[in-house]
Design an enzyme around this catalytic site. Structure first.
Site, PDB file in Angstrom:
ATOM      1  N   GLY A   1      26.465  44.244  28.607  1.00 56.05           N
ATOM      2  CA  GLY A   1      26.276  45.482  29.201  1.00 56.05           C
ATOM      3  C   GLY A   1      26.409  46.640  28.084  1.00 56.05           C
ATOM      4  O   GLY A   1      26.674  46.497  27.015  1.00 56.05           O
TER       5      GLY A   1
ATOM      6  N   LEU B   1      28.336  49.395  27.581  1.00 57.84           N
ATOM      7  CA  LEU B   1      29.596  49.674  27.116  1.00 57.84           C
ATOM      8  C   LEU B   1      30.362  48.204  26.055  1.00 57.84           C
ATOM      9  O   LEU B   1      30.512  48.557  25.138  1.00 57.84           O
ATOM     10  CB  LEU B   1      30.647  49.879  28.236  1.00 57.84           C
ATOM     11  CG  LEU B   1      32.080  50.176  27.537  1.00 57.84           C
ATOM     12  CD1 LEU B   1      32.100  51.430  26.572  1.00 57.84           C
ATOM     13  CD2 LEU B   1      32.759  50.376  28.829  1.00 57.84           C
TER      14      LEU B   1
ATOM     15  N   ILE C   1      33.244  36.851  35.697  1.00 60.79           N
ATOM     16  CA  ILE C   1      34.496  37.113  35.577  1.00 60.79           C
ATOM     17  C   ILE C   1      35.246  36.826  37.136  1.00 60.79           C
ATOM     18  O   ILE C   1      36.323  36.843  37.269  1.00 60.79           O
ATOM     19  CB  ILE C   1      34.803  38.652  35.538  1.00 60.79           C
ATOM     20  CG1 ILE C   1      34.049  39.604  36.441  1.00 60.79           C
ATOM     21  CG2 ILE C   1      34.685  39.039  34.008  1.00 60.79           C
ATOM     22  CD1 ILE C   1      34.706  40.946  36.476  1.00 60.79           C
TER      23      ILE C   1
ATOM     24  N   ALA D   1      30.874  44.895  35.371  1.00 59.12           N
ATOM     25  CA  ALA D   1      31.123  45.617  36.754  1.00 59.12           C
ATOM     26  C   ALA D   1      29.725  45.326  37.452  1.00 59.12           C
ATOM     27  O   ALA D   1      28.793  44.950  37.124  1.00 59.12           O
ATOM     28  CB  ALA D   1      31.282  47.002  36.593  1.00 59.12           C
TER      29      ALA D   1
ATOM     30  N   THR E   1      35.416  54.857  37.409  1.00 56.46           N
ATOM     31  CA  THR E   1      34.519  55.596  37.781  1.00 56.46           C
ATOM     32  C   THR E   1      34.679  56.925  38.188  1.00 56.46           C
ATOM     33  O   THR E   1      35.852  57.238  39.022  1.00 56.46           O
ATOM     34  CB  THR E   1      33.259  54.912  38.607  1.00 56.46           C
ATOM     35  OG1 THR E   1      32.327  55.775  39.071  1.00 56.46           O
ATOM     36  CG2 THR E   1      33.830  54.340  39.869  1.00 56.46           C
ATOM     37  N   ASP E   2      34.048  58.040  37.911  1.00 55.97           N
ATOM     38  CA  ASP E   2      34.132  59.282  38.581  1.00 55.97           C
ATOM     39  C   ASP E   2      33.867  59.059  39.899  1.00 55.97           C
ATOM     40  O   ASP E   2      34.141  60.179  40.824  1.00 55.97           O
ATOM     41  CB  ASP E   2      33.048  60.322  38.096  1.00 55.97           C
ATOM     42  CG  ASP E   2      31.521  59.667  38.068  1.00 55.97           C
ATOM     43  OD1 ASP E   2      31.630  58.662  38.131  1.00 55.97           O
ATOM     44  OD2 ASP E   2      30.814  60.754  37.725  1.00 55.97           O
TER      45      ASP E   2
ATOM     46  N   TYR F   1      30.669  50.656  46.632  1.00 54.43           N
ATOM     47  CA  TYR F   1      30.709  50.565  45.254  1.00 54.43           C
ATOM     48  C   TYR F   1      32.022  51.369  44.695  1.00 54.43           C
ATOM     49  O   TYR F   1      32.786  50.726  43.974  1.00 54.43           O
ATOM     50  CB  TYR F   1      29.621  51.246  44.443  1.00 54.43           C
ATOM     51  CG  TYR F   1      29.784  51.475  43.253  1.00 54.43           C
ATOM     52  CD1 TYR F   1      29.940  50.413  42.029  1.00 54.43           C
ATOM     53  CD2 TYR F   1      30.025  52.569  42.540  1.00 54.43           C
ATOM     54  CE1 TYR F   1      30.196  50.701  40.766  1.00 54.43           C
ATOM     55  CE2 TYR F   1      30.427  53.071  41.222  1.00 54.43           C
ATOM     56  CZ  TYR F   1      30.362  52.257  40.460  1.00 54.43           C
ATOM     57  OH  TYR F   1      30.754  52.476  39.044  1.00 54.43           O
TER      58      TYR F   1
ATOM     59  N   LYS G   1      35.429  49.841  43.137  1.00 51.74           N
ATOM     60  CA  LYS G   1      36.116  50.218  41.852  1.00 51.74           C
ATOM     61  C   LYS G   1      37.446  50.835  41.819  1.00 51.74           C
ATOM     62  O   LYS G   1      38.376  50.695  40.920  1.00 51.74           O
ATOM     63  CB  LYS G   1      35.116  51.140  41.093  1.00 51.74           C
ATOM     64  CG  LYS G   1      33.773  50.862  40.790  1.00 51.74           C
ATOM     65  CD  LYS G   1      33.974  49.570  39.548  1.00 51.74           C
ATOM     66  CE  LYS G   1      34.234  50.384  38.230  1.00 51.74           C
ATOM     67  NZ  LYS G   1      34.241  49.196  37.143  1.00 51.74           N
TER      68      LYS G   1
HETATM   69  N1  LIG Z   1      26.618  52.913  33.987  1.00 51.12           N
HETATM   70  C1  LIG Z   1      27.360  53.883  34.732  1.00 51.12           C
HETATM   71  O1  LIG Z   1      26.678  54.885  34.871  1.00 51.12           O
HETATM   72  C2  LIG Z   1      28.743  53.988  34.917  1.00 51.12           C
HETATM   73  C3  LIG Z   1      29.239  55.050  35.318  1.00 51.12           C
HETATM   74  C4  LIG Z   1      30.700  55.112  35.614  1.00 51.12           C
HETATM   75  C5  LIG Z   1      31.452  54.187  35.498  1.00 51.12           C
HETATM   76  N2  LIG Z   1      30.859  52.995  34.741  1.00 51.12           N
HETATM   77  C6  LIG Z   1      31.676  51.776  34.430  1.00 51.12           C
HETATM   78  O2  LIG Z   1      31.719  51.646  33.152  1.00 51.12           O
HETATM   79  C7  LIG Z   1      31.924  50.277  32.910  1.00 51.12           C
HETATM   80  C8  LIG Z   1      30.912  49.848  31.975  1.00 51.12           C
HETATM   81  O3  LIG Z   1      29.566  50.228  32.610  1.00 51.12           O
HETATM   82  P1  LIG Z   1      28.184  49.877  31.913  1.00 51.12           P
HETATM   83  O4  LIG Z   1      27.327  51.037  31.884  1.00 51.12           O
HETATM   84  O5  LIG Z   1      28.357  49.106  30.455  1.00 51.12           O
HETATM   85  O6  LIG Z   1      27.513  48.540  32.833  1.00 51.12           O
HETATM   86  P2  LIG Z   1      26.274  47.709  32.701  1.00 51.12           P
HETATM   87  O7  LIG Z   1      25.448  48.072  31.537  1.00 51.12           O
HETATM   88  O8  LIG Z   1      25.517  47.400  33.999  1.00 51.12           O
HETATM   89  O9  LIG Z   1      27.105  46.608  32.231  1.00 51.12           O
HETATM   90  C9  LIG Z   1      27.865  45.665  33.181  1.00 51.12           C
HETATM   91  C10 LIG Z   1      27.733  44.172  32.521  1.00 51.12           C
HETATM   92  O10 LIG Z   1      28.509  43.529  33.602  1.00 51.12           O
HETATM   93  C11 LIG Z   1      27.825  42.294  33.627  1.00 51.12           C
HETATM   94  N3  LIG Z   1      28.261  41.661  35.232  1.00 51.12           N
HETATM   95  C12 LIG Z   1      28.129  41.897  36.320  1.00 51.12           C
HETATM   96  N4  LIG Z   1      28.725  41.145  36.943  1.00 51.12           N
HETATM   97  C13 LIG Z   1      29.445  40.006  36.361  1.00 51.12           C
HETATM   98  C14 LIG Z   1      30.304  39.290  36.616  1.00 51.12           C
HETATM   99  N5  LIG Z   1      30.475  38.923  37.859  1.00 51.12           N
HETATM  100  N6  LIG Z   1      30.975  38.368  35.410  1.00 51.12           N
HETATM  101  C15 LIG Z   1      30.620  38.722  34.160  1.00 51.12           C
HETATM  102  N7  LIG Z   1      29.824  39.920  34.056  1.00 51.12           N
HETATM  103  C16 LIG Z   1      29.438  40.520  35.068  1.00 51.12           C
HETATM  104  C17 LIG Z   1      26.295  42.769  33.991  1.00 51.12           C
HETATM  105  O11 LIG Z   1      25.636  41.483  33.673  1.00 51.12           O
HETATM  106  P3  LIG Z   1      24.263  41.444  34.366  1.00 51.12           P
HETATM  107  O12 LIG Z   1      23.480  42.392  33.975  1.00 51.12           O
HETATM  108  O13 LIG Z   1      23.846  39.901  34.176  1.00 51.12           O
HETATM  109  O14 LIG Z   1      24.386  41.878  35.823  1.00 51.12           O
HETATM  110  C18 LIG Z   1      26.400  43.581  32.798  1.00 51.12           C
HETATM  111  O15 LIG Z   1      26.103  42.961  31.398  1.00 51.12           O
HETATM  112  C19 LIG Z   1      31.871  49.473  34.295  1.00 51.12           C
HETATM  113  O16 LIG Z   1      33.161  49.325  34.536  1.00 51.12           O
HETATM  114  C20 LIG Z   1      31.237  50.633  35.220  1.00 51.12           C
HETATM  115  O17 LIG Z   1      31.760  50.333  36.407  1.00 51.12           O
HETATM  116  C21 LIG Z   1      29.544  52.816  34.451  1.00 51.12           C
END
Ligand SMILES: NC(=O)c1ccc[n+]([C@@H]2O[C@H](COP(=O)([O-])OP(=O)(O)OC[C@H]3O[C@@H](n4cnc5c(N)ncnc54)[C@H](OP(=O)(O)O)[C@@H]3O)[C@@H](O)[C@H]2O)c1
Length: 295
Positions: A12, A14, A39, A62, A103-104, A127, A131
């Site tokens: 992902g 991050l 996970i 996530a 998350t916010d 969602y 979280k």
């Molecule tokens: N992105 C935002 O705007 C945002 C905002 C606030 C907080 N956050 C938090 O910040 C953190 C990082 O977010 P990010 O932006 O890096 O998200 P991301 O780019 O969507 O990456 C999430 C990763 O988790 C993987 N995933 C989903 N379900 C899974 C599972 N069951 N087992 C293993 N991997 C799984 C996804 O794989 P697939 O692509 O194959 O599904 C993806 O590679 C998360 O905790 C997120 O909730 C994100």
């Protein structure tokens, strides 16, 4: 001794940046994308944490589909909450610290000031509830868990992740040559993933526990953020301001979810740069990711 880390959700936005950051700091790191370890498979998570003798586990995996979660709340809960319920005891057994990202959206957005860590959560949708569940499970199972709340994450890996990010969405819309409508009455703290990775690692290295916000800095509306994106990209599409009355989404979202970085800064971490500066960094790094996708 070489520090050892495990990263779940390593593909992902991050996760990619944490893998890079930890390597640069000399950690021996094992990263697992969803294809390698889902996970929700508690046994696989436990085996991976134990086998690597990790000192720290970063859970970047996530379920992030805010609107879809309203029709499949069980899936969001399984990944964002229950999986943490299994990961945390695995960390305890292996004597590893857990870093759980949140998350916010745990807030309802009625405050109109940047949220601090001790403001009362009040999630508005499936969602957000899931979280918050992850935060609570991490803290229920572990005394030394670190929960990092962030907002609107954008990293260059979003060029080719399934979900992408807001910057890539804006670039796609600009390419369509149609006017782009963006809400101006929703304010957040868009956060550049490489800086989120670096600040999170700083917190771990300081032994920080509890909840810490790492947002992008100054509060900004999505409309203003879109304008900054197009400035940084050097393009000038027609961007029109809209609002939540005209643009209704399936899930309720907090109208104001900016995060205060005051605690992070009090802890001695470097403040975030201006959002325009972070966007310049994004566009400097983006070609390498776009090229790796093409190759
Ligand atoms: N992105 C935002 O705007 C945002 C905002 C606030 C907080 N956050 C938090 O910040 C953190 C990082 O977010 P990010 O932006 O890096 O998200 P991301 O780019 O969507 O990456 C999430 C990763 O988790 C993987 N995933 C989903 N379900 C899974 C599972 N069951 N087992 C293993 N991997 C799984 C996804 O794989 P697939 O692509 O194959 O599904 C993806 O590679 C998360 O905790 C997120 O909730 C994100």
């Amino acid at each position: 001794m070489t520090p050892r880390a495990v990263v779940f959700g390593a593909a992902g936005q991050l996760g990619v940046e944490l893998m890079r950051e930890l390597a640069a700091r000399g950690y021996r790191t094992l990263g697992f994308d969803r294809g390698e370890i889902d996970i929700t498979n508690g046994a696989a998570v436990e085996a991976a944490v134990a086998a690597h003798e990790a000192g720290v586990v970063f859970n970047c995996a996530a379920y992030n589909q805010v609107d879809v979660a309203e029709r499949e709340p069980e899936a969001a809960w399984r990944i964002n909450a229950l999986a943490v319920r299994h990961m945390a005891p695995a960390c305890r057994q292996a004597d590893a610290r857990l870093v759980q990202f949140s998350t916010d959206y745990v807030f309802d957005g009625f405050a109109h000031y940047p949220y601090a860590e001790d403001d009362r959560p009040h999630p508005l949708g499936a969602y957000a509830v899931s979280k918050l569940g992850g935060e609570l499970y991490a803290q229920a199972c572990l005394d030394d868990a670190l929960v990092v709340r962030t907002s609107g994450v954008y990293g260059p890996a979003g060029c080719h992740t399934g979900r992408g990010n807001f910057v890539e969405l804006m670039l796609r819309l600009a390419a369509s040559q149609q006017p782009i409508r963006v809400v101006q009455d929703h304010v957040a703290s868009p956060t550049f993933a490489p800086l989120l990775a670096a600040r999170s690692t700083d917190l771990v290295e300081r032994g920080q526990t509890g909840i810490v916000n790492i947002g992008g800095g100054a509060p900004i509306s999505w409309f203003q953020f879109a304008r900054l994106i197009f400035d940084a990209a050097g393009i000038d599409p027609l961007v029109l301001a809209t609002n939540q009355r005209e643009y209704r989404s399936v899930a309720r979202r907090p109208q104001y979810s900016a995060l205060s970085n005051a605690k992070m800064e009090r802890l001695g971490l470097q403040p975030m740069p201006a959002i325009a500066t972070a966007l310049q960094l994004y566009f400097a790094q983006r070609p390498a990711f776009a090229a790796s996708q093409a190759g």
